[in-house]
Design an enzyme around this catalytic site. Structure first.
Site, PDB file in Angstrom:
ATOM      1  N   ASN A   1     -92.365 118.528 104.483  1.00 40.40           N
ATOM      2  CA  ASN A   1     -93.477 117.547 104.374  1.00 40.40           C
ATOM      3  C   ASN A   1     -93.793 117.223 102.913  1.00 40.40           C
ATOM      4  OD1 ASN A   1     -94.878 119.722 103.353  1.00 40.40           O
ATOM      5  ND2 ASN A   1     -96.391 119.831 105.016  1.00 40.40           N
TER       6      ASN A   1
ATOM      7  N   ASP B   1     -93.641 117.212 109.036  1.00 42.70           N
ATOM      8  CA  ASP B   1     -94.540 118.365 109.015  1.00 42.70           C
ATOM      9  C   ASP B   1     -94.250 119.208 110.261  1.00 42.70           C
ATOM     10  OD1 ASP B   1     -97.669 118.956 107.739  1.00 42.70           O
ATOM     11  OD2 ASP B   1     -97.010 119.944 109.584  1.00 42.70           O
TER      12      ASP B   1
ATOM     13  N   SER C   1     -91.531 138.257 104.643  1.00 47.68           N
ATOM     14  CA  SER C   1     -91.902 138.707 103.296  1.00 47.68           C
ATOM     15  C   SER C   1     -92.177 140.199 103.279  1.00 47.68           C
ATOM     16  CB  SER C   1     -93.155 137.947 102.840  1.00 47.68           C
ATOM     17  OG  SER C   1     -93.701 138.537 101.688  1.00 47.68           O
TER      18      SER C   1
ATOM     19  N   TYR D   1    -102.184 135.367 104.473  1.00 46.24           N
ATOM     20  CA  TYR D   1    -100.773 134.955 104.327  1.00 46.24           C
ATOM     21  C   TYR D   1     -99.865 136.015 104.973  1.00 46.24           C
ATOM     22  CZ  TYR D   1     -96.170 134.796 102.267  1.00 46.24           C
ATOM     23  OH  TYR D   1     -94.806 134.809 102.111  1.00 46.24           O
TER      24      TYR D   1
ATOM     25  N   LYS E   1     -97.262 136.038 108.503  1.00 48.96           N
ATOM     26  CA  LYS E   1     -95.868 136.505 108.588  1.00 48.96           C
ATOM     27  C   LYS E   1     -95.728 137.562 109.683  1.00 48.96           C
ATOM     28  CE  LYS E   1     -94.114 134.006 105.283  1.00 48.96           C
ATOM     29  NZ  LYS E   1     -93.194 132.888 105.589  1.00 48.96           N
TER      30      LYS E   1
ATOM     31  N   ILE F   1     -86.755 128.425  97.412  1.00 46.85           N
ATOM     32  CA  ILE F   1     -85.682 129.188  98.066  1.00 46.85           C
ATOM     33  C   ILE F   1     -84.882 128.273  98.995  1.00 46.85           C
ATOM     34  CG2 ILE F   1     -85.138 131.233  99.450  1.00 46.85           C
ATOM     35  CD1 ILE F   1     -87.909 132.333  98.616  1.00 46.85           C
TER      36      ILE F   1
END
Ligand code: WQD
Length: 338
Positions: A33, A59, A125, A149, A153, A13
């Site tokens: 990174n 990073d 997300s 995950y 977010k 994206i």
């Protein structure tokens, strides 16, 4: 139009958003990174736009590396993509996800504050809607996480909201992506997952390319018309334009924290995507039914009212165009980006 730092800008994206930013007249600096993307993306961006973003291999956890970017450039705003995003992997390696996604974002925010850069577009997300809500998902719905995950977010959205509460000079838009697929129409950029993909369209592509014998269909017993999962697939270039809209219509005009759904508002089932892809590539896609995947919801699609009204943005590409653009990239890059 200003200079924008795109973290994760060599990723799927991120690289498409760099194309849209350059086309909209922004100058672009990329920090990545390269753990899950290839520097070849920059050459492809150049081939498409005629411009090569300034690149820093950095990073997010390395504040000194981030400071160097802000020392070298007057950054007007940041679009923050950099982070880990594989749901199943996050369950096995939660520490890596909290360190990269949450700690990395904290480092970025600290450096932005040091240099007085307080405009941010964050890659969130639809996973934050969890399993309790019923689609279409609206931004004011309760959020929850069903995996580390998604938890990262949610945590980052909370951090961003708290920062804006404490200092009203920050302007932060958190964009909740639904299911990004497709590729730039040139076939020069596209989804080039590192390792074995888990998302539907890259798995379809692997099957068509003969890299796996059949596409596993995770559950045909959902309460949906054909029994398979329904998702809101959105063209990656539409998604990229959504970031330009967030900069121009939100961070340039308003302050505070706000979330926006970026989807089409329409859901397609696994079998509908497969059938569309078969039409586009002219090949049959063998399927085999598997058990449901842990954490999968039956139906997920967006209510896109807020982005339409406040960002003046809406997706334009339909499923056929998304699959055709995806297939063109696959055909032109059978081994992915170099
Ligand atoms: C879509 C549908 C599967 C593969 C995830 C993340 C989300 C976001 C997008 C990062 C589901 C079915 C899939 C396959 C299948 N990522 N499927 N066979 O799970 O909606 O969302 O990716 O931001 O956060 O949760 O996307 O593409 O994995 O699955 O049947 O080989 O396709 O069961 O119904 P998902 P997906």
């Amino acid at each position: 139009m200003g200079k924008i730092l795109v973290t994760g800008g060599t990723g799927f994206i991120g690289s498409h958003t760099c194309v849209a930013l350059i086309r909209a007249g922004y100058q672009v600096v990329v920090a990545d990174n390269l753990s899950h993307s290839k520097v070849e993306s920059l050459a492809r961006i150049q081939m498409i736009t005629g411009k090569t973003p300034r690149f820093y291999q950095a990073d997010m956890r390395d504040a000194e590396a981030l400071r160097q970017v802000f020392l070298d450039h007057q950054i007007d705003g940041v679009i923050h993509f950099a982070g880990l995003k594989a749901v199943a992997e996050s369950v096995e390696q939660p520490l890596a996800y909290y360190e990269n996604n949450v700690y990395g974002t904290l480092q970025l925010l600290r450096v932005m504050e040091e240099y007085g850069c307080k405009k941010l577009v964050f890659s969130s997300s639809a996973t934050v809607y969890g399993a309790e809500n019923t689609a279409p998902y609206r931004e004011n719905m309760e959020t929850s996480a069903v995996n580390p995950y998604g938890q990262t977010k949610l945590m980052i959205e909370q951090i961003l909201e708290d920062i804006c509460q404490a200092d009203d000079s920050w302007s932060i838009a958190a964009l909740r992506y639904f299911n990004p697929i497709g590729a730039h129409e040139s076939g020069l950029l596209g989804e080039d997952p590192s390792g074995i993909p888990t998302n539907l369209v890259p798995c379809i592509a692997r099957t068509v390319m003969g890299k796996q014998n059949a596409l596993p269909v995770y559950g045909k017993d959902y309460d949906t018309p054909d029994g398979t999962g329904i998702r809101d697939y959105v063209h990656v270039m539409d998604l990229a334009e959504g970031h330009i809209a967030a900069l121009a219509e939100y961070t340039a005009k308003r302050t505070g924290f706000r979330t926006f759904n970026l989807g089409t508002g329409k859901g397609y089932s696994v079998l509908e995507v497969v059938q569309t892809y078969e039409k586009v590539c002219g090949k049959r896609i063998p399927l085999h039914t598997e058990a449901r995947r842990n954490g999968d919801v039956a139906v997920s699609y967006a209510d896109v009212t807020r982005a339409k009204e406040e960002l003046k943005w809406e997706a334009t590409a339909g499923l056929s165009r998304m699959c055709a653009d995806s297939w063109r990239f696959i055909c032109q890059n059978p081994r992915g980006l170099k």
